[in-house]
Design an enzyme around this catalytic site. Structure first.
Site, PDB file in Angstrom:
ATOM      1  N   PHE A 163       0.838  -1.190   0.000  1.00  0.00           N
ATOM      2  CA  PHE A 163       0.000   0.000   0.000  1.00  0.00           C
ATOM      3  C   PHE A 163       0.877   1.245   0.000  1.00  0.00           C
ATOM      4  O   PHE A 163       1.699   1.428   0.893  1.00  0.00           O
ATOM      5  CB  PHE A 163      -0.918   0.015   1.228  1.00  0.00           C
ATOM      6  CG  PHE A 163      -1.875  -1.145   1.259  1.00  0.00           C
ATOM      7  CD1 PHE A 163      -3.160  -1.007   0.773  1.00  0.00           C
ATOM      8  CD2 PHE A 163      -1.468  -2.377   1.741  1.00  0.00           C
ATOM      9  CE1 PHE A 163      -4.037  -2.081   0.773  1.00  0.00           C
ATOM     10  CE2 PHE A 163      -2.335  -3.462   1.743  1.00  0.00           C
ATOM     11  CZ  PHE A 163      -3.624  -3.311   1.252  1.00  0.00           C
ATOM     12  N   LYS A 164       0.685   2.071  -1.010  1.00  0.00           N
ATOM     13  CA  LYS A 164       1.384   3.350  -1.066  1.00  0.00           C
ATOM     14  C   LYS A 164       0.372   4.428  -0.708  1.00  0.00           C
ATOM     15  O   LYS A 164      -0.518   4.756  -1.489  1.00  0.00           O
ATOM     16  CB  LYS A 164       1.963   3.607  -2.458  1.00  0.00           C
ATOM     17  CG  LYS A 164       2.715   4.930  -2.572  1.00  0.00           C
ATOM     18  CD  LYS A 164       3.126   5.196  -4.017  1.00  0.00           C
ATOM     19  CE  LYS A 164       3.880   6.513  -4.127  1.00  0.00           C
ATOM     20  NZ  LYS A 164       4.168   6.883  -5.535  1.00  0.00           N
ATOM     21  N   VAL A 165       0.508   4.977   0.488  1.00  0.00           N
ATOM     22  CA  VAL A 165      -0.457   5.946   0.992  1.00  0.00           C
ATOM     23  C   VAL A 165       0.159   7.333   0.898  1.00  0.00           C
ATOM     24  O   VAL A 165       1.146   7.638   1.568  1.00  0.00           O
ATOM     25  CB  VAL A 165      -0.848   5.616   2.449  1.00  0.00           C
ATOM     26  CG1 VAL A 165      -1.804   6.676   2.990  1.00  0.00           C
ATOM     27  CG2 VAL A 165      -1.490   4.226   2.519  1.00  0.00           C
TER      28      VAL A 165
END
Length: 302
Positions: A163-165
């Site tokens: 997950f790239k937040v």
């Protein structure tokens, strides 16, 4: 496989006439390896993916993965509103040796946005290709990705692992995602050129996706955090903070290309229309801020 550390985005070099500089792309790959990256990402927003044709995208994928030759793992960005196209891009990336694919939720323009179930289904369809997926939670899509949806995707879609937040208040979302998702959240990353890196690391991020401008100078921040040395982490970040701020707020994806041209990695920092070149003063300040850091990029080709 360990999904942690610093995984910068590769810029796409263009010749002064606007054509893709495929030989320059190989030099970009080599430079990024020498920057000490843990992996790299191609065809992302910071690669100007929205200014590249489908045929250019396929060729860049093939050239980049072939030239990397397994030295580092490569993430290939495959975002598209059409699920079949996203699936086809994932299959192509897998065939050429990609380790991971990254994708935003389905959107087109300002108004065509997928509902939660449509987003879930697209990621599930791509997951059937059999490559780990990094979910890119970026403001550019305009699609809301609430934490319960992300947790559901992580638990119910086997290949959704990363997950790239990079949404506003990223640290709060990372913390909630990790708290609610537990072991299903295998690799929580941040982005945004590391402008929120300190808070994100303390919230539980295991990695960061920066630009290719100074990843070697940002790495000490992650190293100090991994060693549990908060004072050293803050000091390392203070050293690069002005450069990161200027890149994030003034330069965007043009910064890495300016630095790579200055360092002899690529011959041109051309950006395709309608993107304008950096103002000379903005460009000059970028170089003035990064030169004292002595980054690999400024001496790689000299």
């Amino acid at each position: 496989m360990s999904w942690s550390g610093i995984w910068p985005v590769a810029p796409t070099p263009f010749n002064p006439d606007g054509s893709v500089d495929y030989e320059g792309m190989k030099r970009v790959i080599d430079c990024m390896v020498d920057q000490g990256s843990d992996g790299i990402c191609i065809l992302a927003n910071f690669s100007e993916q929205f200014l590249i044709s489908d045929e250019e995208r396929r060729k860049l994928t093939e050239i980049s993965l072939t030239h990397m030759a397994g030295r580092l793992p490569v993430i290939v960005t495959i975002s598209h509103f059409a699920t079949e196209i996203a699936v086809d891009r994932a299959r192509h990336a897998k065939a050429w040796g990609a380790e991971i694919v990254m994708m935003m939720p389905p959107y087109h323009g300002a108004l065509m946005k997928a509902a939660p179930d449509q987003t879930f289904e697209q990621f599930a369809r791509v997951g059937e290709v059999g490559l780990p997926i990094m979910v890119q939670d970026a403001p550019l899509s305009g699609v809301d990705l609430p934490v319960p949806l992300l947790v559901r995707m992580a638990r119910d879609i086997e290949m959704v692992k990363l997950f790239k937040v990079e949404c506003p208040q990223a640290a709060a979302k990372l913390r909630a995602l990790i708290d609610e998702g537990g072991a299903a959240i295998e690799a929580p990353f941040d982005g945004e050129e590391a402008i929120t890196l300190l808070a994100d690391l303390e919230a539980g991020a295991t990695g960061t996706m920066t630009s290719a401008t100074i990843p070697d100078q940002i790495r000490p921040v992650l190293d100090a955090h991994a060693q549990g040395d908060r004072d050293a982490m803050i000091a390392a970040y203070e050293r690069v903070a002005l450069a990161i701020n200027h890149e994030n707020r003034q330069c965007g994806f043009r910064s890495a290309k300016v630095a790579m041209r200055e360092g002899g990695v690529i011959a041109s920092d051309f950006c395709r229309h309608p993107v304008l070149p950096l103002h000379p003063d903005t460009r000059d300040l970028l170089l003035r801020l990064i030169r004292p850091l002595d980054p690999v990029v400024l001496r790689w080709g000299k």
